[in-house]
Structure formats: C-alpha cells, structure tokens
Design a protein around this motif. Structure first.
Motif, PDB file in Angstrom:
ATOM      1  N   PRO A 268       0.809  -1.230   0.000  1.00 40.66           N
ATOM      2  CA  PRO A 268       0.000   0.000   0.000  1.00 40.66           C
ATOM      3  C   PRO A 268       0.836   1.270   0.000  1.00 40.66           C
ATOM      4  CG  PRO A 268      -0.805  -1.561   1.645  1.00 40.66           C
ATOM      5  CD  PRO A 268       0.522  -2.076   1.173  1.00 40.66           C
ATOM      6  N   ASP A 269       2.094   1.170   0.439  1.00 41.05           N
ATOM      7  CA  ASP A 269       2.952   2.360   0.471  1.00 41.05           C
ATOM      8  C   ASP A 269       3.426   2.780  -0.915  1.00 41.05           C
ATOM      9  OD1 ASP A 269       2.747   2.578   3.205  1.00 41.05           O
ATOM     10  OD2 ASP A 269       4.576   1.452   3.603  1.00 41.05           O
ATOM     11  N   THR A 270       3.440   1.837  -1.850  1.00 42.73           N
ATOM     12  CA  THR A 270       3.968   2.150  -3.187  1.00 42.73           C
ATOM     13  C   THR A 270       2.981   1.851  -4.313  1.00 42.73           C
ATOM     14  OG1 THR A 270       4.942  -0.072  -3.359  1.00 42.73           O
ATOM     15  CG2 THR A 270       6.328   1.669  -2.424  1.00 42.73           C
ATOM     16  N   TYR A 271       1.796   1.335  -3.982  1.00 38.49           N
ATOM     17  CA  TYR A 271       0.862   0.867  -5.008  1.00 38.49           C
ATOM     18  C   TYR A 271       0.389   2.011  -5.908  1.00 38.49           C
ATOM     19  CZ  TYR A 271      -3.392  -0.995  -7.140  1.00 38.49           C
ATOM     20  OH  TYR A 271      -4.369  -1.380  -8.030  1.00 38.49           O
ATOM     21  N   LYS A 272       0.429   1.764  -7.217  1.00 43.35           N
ATOM     22  CA  LYS A 272      -0.106   2.682  -8.220  1.00 43.35           C
ATOM     23  C   LYS A 272      -0.949   1.845  -9.180  1.00 43.35           C
ATOM     24  CE  LYS A 272       3.856   5.878  -8.147  1.00 43.35           C
ATOM     25  NZ  LYS A 272       4.548   5.200  -7.038  1.00 43.35           N
ATOM     26  N   GLU A 273      -2.234   2.104  -9.204  1.00 44.52           N
ATOM     27  CA  GLU A 273      -3.147   1.295 -10.013  1.00 44.52           C
ATOM     28  C   GLU A 273      -2.725   1.282 -11.480  1.00 44.52           C
ATOM     29  OE1 GLU A 273      -7.924   0.971 -10.217  1.00 44.52           O
ATOM     30  OE2 GLU A 273      -7.092   2.834 -10.989  1.00 44.52           O
ATOM     31  N   TRP A 274      -2.315   2.433 -12.006  1.00 47.08           N
ATOM     32  CA  TRP A 274      -2.005   2.530 -13.429  1.00 47.08           C
ATOM     33  C   TRP A 274      -0.718   1.804 -13.802  1.00 47.08           C
ATOM     34  CZ3 TRP A 274       2.215   5.729 -15.120  1.00 47.08           C
ATOM     35  CH2 TRP A 274       2.821   6.469 -14.115  1.00 47.08           C
ATOM     36  N   GLU A 275       0.117   1.450 -12.801  1.00 47.20           N
ATOM     37  CA  GLU A 275       1.337   0.693 -13.076  1.00 47.20           C
ATOM     38  C   GLU A 275       1.152  -0.810 -12.861  1.00 47.20           C
ATOM     39  OE1 GLU A 275       4.847   3.930 -11.956  1.00 47.20           O
ATOM     40  OE2 GLU A 275       4.418   2.282 -10.598  1.00 47.20           O
ATOM     41  N   SER A 276       0.089  -1.197 -12.181  1.00 45.37           N
ATOM     42  CA  SER A 276      -0.081  -2.603 -11.807  1.00 45.37           C
ATOM     43  C   SER A 276      -0.815  -3.379 -12.905  1.00 45.37           C
ATOM     44  CB  SER A 276      -0.875  -2.696 -10.497  1.00 45.37           C
ATOM     45  OG  SER A 276      -1.158  -4.046 -10.183  1.00 45.37           O
ATOM     46  N   ASP A 277      -0.286  -4.541 -13.251  1.00 49.01           N
ATOM     47  CA  ASP A 277      -0.968  -5.397 -14.224  1.00 49.01           C
ATOM     48  C   ASP A 277      -1.380  -6.726 -13.591  1.00 49.01           C
ATOM     49  OD1 ASP A 277       1.476  -6.586 -13.906  1.00 49.01           O
ATOM     50  OD2 ASP A 277       1.931  -6.771 -16.045  1.00 49.01           O
ATOM     51  N   ARG A 278      -1.339  -6.773 -12.260  1.00 45.01           N
ATOM     52  CA  ARG A 278      -1.789  -7.974 -11.561  1.00 45.01           C
ATOM     53  C   ARG A 278      -3.230  -7.771 -11.109  1.00 45.01           C
ATOM     54  NH1 ARG A 278       3.021 -10.508  -7.831  1.00 45.01           N
ATOM     55  NH2 ARG A 278       4.653 -10.508  -9.431  1.00 45.01           N
ATOM     56  N   SER A 279      -4.093  -8.641 -11.559  1.00 42.86           N
ATOM     57  CA  SER A 279      -5.512  -8.496 -11.241  1.00 42.86           C
ATOM     58  C   SER A 279      -6.003  -9.679 -10.410  1.00 42.86           C
ATOM     59  CB  SER A 279      -6.324  -8.421 -12.534  1.00 42.86           C
ATOM     60  OG  SER A 279      -7.704  -8.502 -12.264  1.00 42.86           O
ATOM     61  N   PRO A 280      -6.859  -9.422  -9.420  1.00 39.88           N
ATOM     62  CA  PRO A 280      -7.502 -10.537  -8.708  1.00 39.88           C
ATOM     63  C   PRO A 280      -8.255 -11.461  -9.651  1.00 39.88           C
ATOM     64  CG  PRO A 280      -7.872  -8.463  -7.546  1.00 39.88           C
ATOM     65  CD  PRO A 280      -7.229  -8.117  -8.853  1.00 39.88           C
ATOM     66  N   ALA A 281      -8.693 -10.907 -10.791  1.00 38.82           N
ATOM     67  CA  ALA A 281      -9.428 -11.734 -11.752  1.00 38.82           C
ATOM     68  C   ALA A 281      -8.574 -12.884 -12.276  1.00 38.82           C
ATOM     69  CB  ALA A 281      -9.911 -10.870 -12.920  1.00 38.82           C
ATOM     70  N   HIS A 282      -7.254 -12.711 -12.341  1.00 41.00           N
ATOM     71  CA  HIS A 282      -6.368 -13.794 -12.798  1.00 41.00           C
ATOM     72  C   HIS A 282      -6.449 -14.989 -11.846  1.00 41.00           C
ATOM     73  CE1 HIS A 282      -3.799 -10.433 -14.802  1.00 41.00           C
ATOM     74  NE2 HIS A 282      -4.821 -10.790 -15.566  1.00 41.00           N
TER      75      HIS A 282
END
Length: 775
Positions: free
Chosen positions: A99-113
C-alpha cells in the motif's frame, strides 16, 4: 493484429503547449499519451481502414486456437501437482500489494487472474491433496499464472475482434458497444468501492435484519465481516514466522555464498551451480529458494476450518461453519460454456470460497467484502415476506443516504426525501431534493441489482437491467420536468421551499444506484443510442452510492457543485471517456476537467480517454484504512491561496448568489485561477493604502467577473456602486453577463448578477456543452 513497435516521440502539441510523454504509431493511426490522458487519432483512409479491419478480424481463428491450447496446458499443469496447493501459492504470492507504493495505473496484476485459476480448479471436481515436489510446484505455479495472463490477453483481443466484425452488422451499434465494454471490463475489474464505504453499505442494509439473518442464514452481516477479517488474520499469522525464518535463511545463504567464493569452495547448503552465477543472478536464485521454502505447503497455509475461525474471532463454531458453507461455491456451478475461458460474472464473484475435504480456502481475500451483501441478498430472497420488507428498507436507506451526502457537502442547504407529486395528467415521486442558494439537486435512487448475464454483456438482459436502474429514473426526472413546464410546483404538491429548489437557476439531475453501474455511468450519453434514454431527455449524472461517498469525502461546497456541472457537460459533449467515476474525480483534483484544447486543433483526436487517476485517492484511503505506513494527505485541487480564501469566505458568509459567483471563479483553467489570485492579492494591498480597489476578468466573451472592495462606502450605497460598475463594464466590453462580488465597510461580501442578453443567460455558461473554449 500484430503489435506495432514503439516509435520516437514526435512533436504533436495541444494548443496549451507541450508534446506528448509517449507516442506510438498504430496500424490505423497514432496514439499519444499526455500524462494519464490517451489521445488517439485515426489517420488512415476509409478503404485502408476497412482492409486493416479485415486483416485484423481474419486472425480470430488463430487467436481462438491459441487460447484453447493455453487452456489445455493449464489443465495439464493442474493435474501434475496439487491444484489447490498451486492455487493457494498463486494467491499468497501474486495478489499482495504494498500500500505504500501501489499505483493502479502501473499494476498489471488483477484478482481476476487468480479468480479464473480458482474457477478452473473448481471445474476439476477432484481437488483432494496430492504429493508434489516443492520446486516443481513453485515453477509450475509461475507457469500457470503466465498462462492465465496470456489467456486474458487473447480473450481481450477476441472480444475486440468480435465487436469489430459485428459493428457493420448490428443496427443497434451502441448496445453492441456497451456489450463490448462490459465484456472487456468484466475480465479484470474487481471491486466496486473502497472498503470503508462498502462496509458502511453492508451494515446499513443488513444490520436491521440481524435477527432474521441469524435465524434463516445462520450468521449476520457483522459476523460475516468479522469472519472475513478472521480468515485474513489466520493466514497472515501462519505466514509471519515463516517469513522471518526465510529472511534469516536467505541472509545465511548469501553469507555462505560470499564466504565460499572467497575460499574457492562450494557453498554450504546451496546447490553447487549457484556458485558459478554472477552475484546478482545468485542473489535472485537465493530469493527464489527462500520463497519456495516459505510457501512449500501453501495449501495448509491457506486452509481454514470453522474451529480455527471460532478461536480467532470468538464466534460460535456453528456460525463459522454456516458462513463458510454459504459462501462456498459448489462445483456444479462451473459451466464449461461460460467458465472455460476468462470472462466476467462467474459464480466465484458472489461465492468466493472453495470447500475442501479438510477445510475451506479463500483464493481472493479482497473478493469477500464485495460478495457479502449480494450473496446475503440472494439468500434472503428465499423468504418472500422477509425479502419484501428488506427491499423496502434498502430503498429507503439509499434515498436517505444519497440525499444526506449531497446535503452535507453543500453549506446552508436544505433537503427533502420521498416527495410525492401529481399533475393533471400524471404523478410520480422525487426520491431526494436538495437546495443550496441558486442550486437545486434532484435525485432518483435505484437499489436494484445487475444480473450476471448483464455483467457478461448479454444485450437483451443488459437493456432490461439498465432499464430498471437508469431508464426508469430518467423517465421520472423527465416527467417532473414536463410537469413543471406546464404547471407551477405548488400545483404539483410541492411546498414553497421545495418549489424554490425546483426553480433554482442551476439544476443537477442525479441517478444514484446502489449497485455498481460503471460501464454505463461513465458514458451515460451513449445510452440514448441503445434506446435506454429518450432523445428528448436530459442526460443525468449517473453515479453509484459508493462512488458518491468518495466524491463527497473529497469535494465540498462549490467544488462539489463545479465538479457535478462539469461532469454533466462532459456527458453532453460526449467526446471524452473514463474507466470509472473516480478517475474523473482524480483528474478534476489534479488538473481540472478541461479538455477543450485537445479539440481546438485542426487535427483533433478521434478518441480521448483517461487512464487511471486514482493514485493519490487510493493512497489516502489506504492510510485511512490503516494499512499504509507512509502518510498520505487528502487529495485537494490546487487553488491558489488568495482565490481559495475568497472561495471559503463566500461559502462561509453565503450571500445570495454566492454559489453562482463561486462556480464562476473556479470555472476557468489554472492560468485563470492564477490571474485571479494575483488580482485579489493586489486589490487587498491597494485597499490597505487607498481604501478601495477592484479587479475584473472576462471569460470567453460570455461572462465578466469583478471583485470590488471599498471599505469607505456603507451599505446599501456600496451595492449600488458595484451594480453600476458591472453594468458599465458589461456595456463597455459587450458582455451578455456579469457577476460582481462586493465588500463595503461592514466587512461582509455580497454578490450581484447582471444578465443583459436573454438569449445567452448566465446559467448556459455552466451547463451548455457548445461552449467548449477555456476561459
């Protein structure tokens, strides 16, 4: 379609200046990125475009075969190792974020996977424990995740191909387009709000029915939330000591490796081949060994039992069992025609737990908060009389909460709920009405649910569900507007105060839904083309309750009003899109909802879309939730100091027309705000020296604004001076509208509004999308 190579950035510049941060030449044109705004231009000729489309669509069979081959390999992997152990390892290693570094637009890991992987495990039927080598299991877990990611990519491409192929065949283009977007977003979008708001909604809807839930379901909503937290705590408590041991072992292995290199020997307790690697490569493999050891028994780490939960949550074991069983997805719900390949609206969304022979596993912990209310409602529907009482209470909660949220952010406002009205020809009701100065906000609230088939993009079901949630609400708004044109509000049954709200010069029509309606809400104007909105109807501001909670957390007073007016203008304009409402809010806070300069160029874009703008908002909510260690300030838009002080004074003192004046002050771009800041600061200094000063600014040939201070002049003479001055300036500069913000020797603000041209009323400046120029 073959992916294009990234090209060197070229100088395409919007009129505001500055080239794109990134530029890519696509087969059909150009894509430029300005920050997190994506601009796409179609530069090819129609015949060339058609040929490219034919080539693109023609590759569908190959894509489909590739996806089928990937699934075959995935199923092979799931039979080579313990499938639940692999699923648990994927969950424990792939899903956690910092949570200290999370950026939604940089993340490509999805719970949907992981959800899709869990769905395939469910479809196997036999998920009993199996022995497997930890190193093989770890390697195959990585392979499985990569296969799933590739399957999602192929599915997105196939959905796009299908949409392109059908575009010329479907007369109902926008229904097809919404189906396309629904299928795409259903692949990866999970979560309909921030946890604190989802939890508040769960409590508000279900807590009044605690006794009925305990009797009929075996647990309450409060217990469901406590047990959800209990599962997370159990798993976390098991991993923590292993993490400490793995960190110590990693440190020791690296020390042994370093010592062995100095002595020219093989490292103790390490494979001999590691000694021959470079230091960075060796460190990577030591990390892999430590992680493999830590998650060598992932199945047991992630498995919980009713007894485990009862101990950690201090809740009866039978209650824990009832909860786990209720949210366990039975294997028979796996339908190969719907669930063999990635897609939205599968059963794990509302029943995210897998039941094992010796316990239960929750592959995607974040899914439980979203699942609690929908699945408990599904269970309550089995009891007809109880369900009837529940939906009435749920609807009343939505009306009260939505109206209250708007009322609380508007200083000096009044609000009413559940107002019935009738005209000589028809009657209906208004779920909420809020009045603040020159503003009236009309709310229609819909607490119904979207079906799974609608979330999968089934056209007819989608139309039906949207009809219940949005079309009916718009029809109610339209009926009231028609009646108000024909008759006075008092004749319809409204009180004098309510009539004032309905006749205020600024009107905002809202449709607030309890369920998430992101795909349709962010581009409500397109609902006309799929028949969900009549051509004659105004386009309302459609928003979910949890999004409205976020908006009212972040925007107060005139900023809320300005944002709502800007959002309605964007819907009427129809040239810019966003993934969800909070991206609009993020853009408003950071840059304002100004996009006109992108369309003033002769080469205006074919398409403009926002990427994620929620980074600061996410960080703030993580901090509020207590899961972020780095402080995150509340996101605010950059309003210069002196302009902000004047805005706050107007909100605090609230003279008549304060809201119109405040919206006018904020409606310019950042340059305009900076000009105001300098002018106000200069005026204040001059007042100290000479006792009076004024500053004016003209906006786009439609509006002038004056800030006029004379501490020598008493009331009402000061008002007359300001009126005369504004009329003179409007005449001199040929402006149809002028607003004067004045202050005399009593130290109080007042506002005067001058409207000289009935054909160009002041309100049109804020609501008319044809005025697209930035002030």
């Amino acid at each position: 379609m073959a992916s294009s190579k990234r090209k060197k950035v070229r100088a395409i510049r919007p009129p505001s200046g500055g080239g794109p941060d990134d530029f890519v030449e696509l087969p059909f044109g150009d894509m430029a990125r300005y920050g997190r705004l994506i601009k796409i231009e179609n530069t090819v000729k129609p015949d060339e475009h058609a040929a490219m489309v034919d080539v693109f669509v023609g590759g569908a069979d190959a894509r489909r075969q590739k996806r089928e081959d990937l699934r075959v390999r995935l199923l092979e992997i799931l039979t080579e190792v313990d499938p639940v152990d692999l699923l648990a390892r994927a969950s424990l290693t792939y899903l956690p974020i910092d949570p200290d570094t999370y950026k939604e637009w940089e993340s490509d890991r999805s719970p949907a996977h992981v959800e899709y992987l869990a769905l395939q495990v469910l479809g196997l039927g036999d998920i009993s424990p199996r022995e497997s080598d930890p190193h093989d299991a770890s390697r195959l877990t990585g392979d499985a995740i990569e296969i799933v990611r590739e399957m999602f990519l192929e599915t997105r491409t196939l959905i796009t191909m299908q949409a392109v192929a059908r575009r010329d065949e479907d007369s109902d283009d926008l229904t097809a387009e919404h189906a396309f977007r629904t299928r795409l977003e259903g692949l990866t979008v999970r979560g309909t709000g921030y946890y604190e708001h989802l939890i508040n909604v769960i409590h508000a809807c279900l807590d009044p029915f605690d006794n009925e839930c305990r009797i009929n379901l075996g647990f309450t909503a409060t217990e469901a939330l406590a047990l959800t937290n209990g599962i997370a705590k159990l798993v976390s408590d098991r991993i923590w000591p292993l993490r400490q041991e793995a960190a110590a072992a990693r440190k020791q292995m690296l020390a042994n490796l370093k010592r062995a290199r100095r002595r020219g020997k093989a490292a103790i307790n390490l494979p001999e081949w590691i000694s021959g690697l470079t230091p960075s490569e060796a460190k990577t493999h030591v990390d892999i060994l430590a992680t493999t050891w830590m998650f060598r028994a992932s199945r047991s780490l992630a498995t919980v039992t009713p007894t485990d939960l009862a101990a950690v949550c201090s809740i009866k074991e039978e209650t824990c069992r009832a909860f786990l069983d209720a949210f366990s997805c039975p294997p028979e719900l796996f339908k190969s025609e719907f669930h063999s390949f990635p897609g939205g609206a599968h059963p794990l969304i509302t029943q995210p737990i897998l039941k094992l022979s010796n316990g239960y596993i929750l592959p995607v912990p974040s899914a439980m908060i979203d699942a609690i209310r929908p699945h408990m409602e599904d269970m309550l529907q089995r009891y007809a009389a109880l369900w009837d009482r529940y939906i009435v209470a749920r609807g009343r909660f939505l009306e009260k909460e939505a109206t209250s949220l708007v009322e609380k952010v508007l200083p000096g406002s009044r609000a009413w709920q559940g107002i019935s009205w009738s005209s000589t020809t028809c009657g209906s009701d208004l779920d909420g009405l809020v009045m603040a100065d020159d503003l009236g906000v009309r709310l229609q609230c819909k607490a119904g649910r979207l079906t799974a088939s609608a979330r999968r993009g089934a056209p007819e079901r989608m139309k039906k569900d949207i009809g219940k949630l949005i079309t009916d609400a718009v029809a109610q708004h339209q009926a009231l507007e028609t009646a108000l044109v024909a008759e006075k509000p008092q004749g319809l049954g409204f009180s004098n105060a309510q009539s004032s709200a309905l006749l205020a010069v600024l009107q905002i029509e809202m449709v607030v839904c309890l369920d998430d309606v992101t795909v349709w809400a962010t581009e409500a104007h397109k609902l006309r083309n799929m028949g969900a909105l009549p051509e004659s109807a105004k386009i309302p501001w459609v928003v979910s309750l949890t999004d409205l909670m976020v908006i009212t957390d972040l925007l107060h007073g005139v900023e809320f009003v300005h944002y709502a007016l800007r959002r309605q203008r964007l819907e009427r304009d129809g040239r810019i899109s966003a993934h969800d409402e909070i991206d609009w809010v993020g853009h408003y806070l950071s840059e304002g909802l100004h996009f006109d300069h992108f369309f003033e160029d002769k080469d205006s874009p074919s398409f403009l879309r926002l990427a994620s703008y929620t980074e600061q908002i996410d960080a703030w909510y993580f901090a509020r939730e207590g899961v972020r260690t780095v402080k995150a300030p509340k996101p605010v838009q950059p309003i210069p100091e002196h302009l902000s002080l004047l805005k706050r004074r107007l909100e605090r003192e609230r003279p008549h027309h304060w809201l119109l004046a405040s919206v006018a002050l904020l409606d310019g771009d950042q340059k305009s705000r900076e000009n105001w800041d300098s002018a106000i600061a200069h005026a204040r200094k001059r007042v100290q020296l000479e006792g009076w000063s004024n500053a004016s600014q003209v906006f786009n040939g439609r509006l002038g604004i004056t800030f006029f201070v004379d501490v020598r002049t008493p009331w009402p003479e000061i008002r007359n001076r300001v009126v005369d001055y504004c009329n003179e300036k409007a005449e001199e500069l040929n402006q149809p509208n002028w607003i004067g913000i004045g202050e005399g020797n009593n130290g109080h603000l007042f506002v005067v509004v001058i409207e000289r041209d009935p054909a160009l009323p002041l309100v049109s400046l804020f609501v008319d999308p044809s005025d697209r120029s930035t002030p």
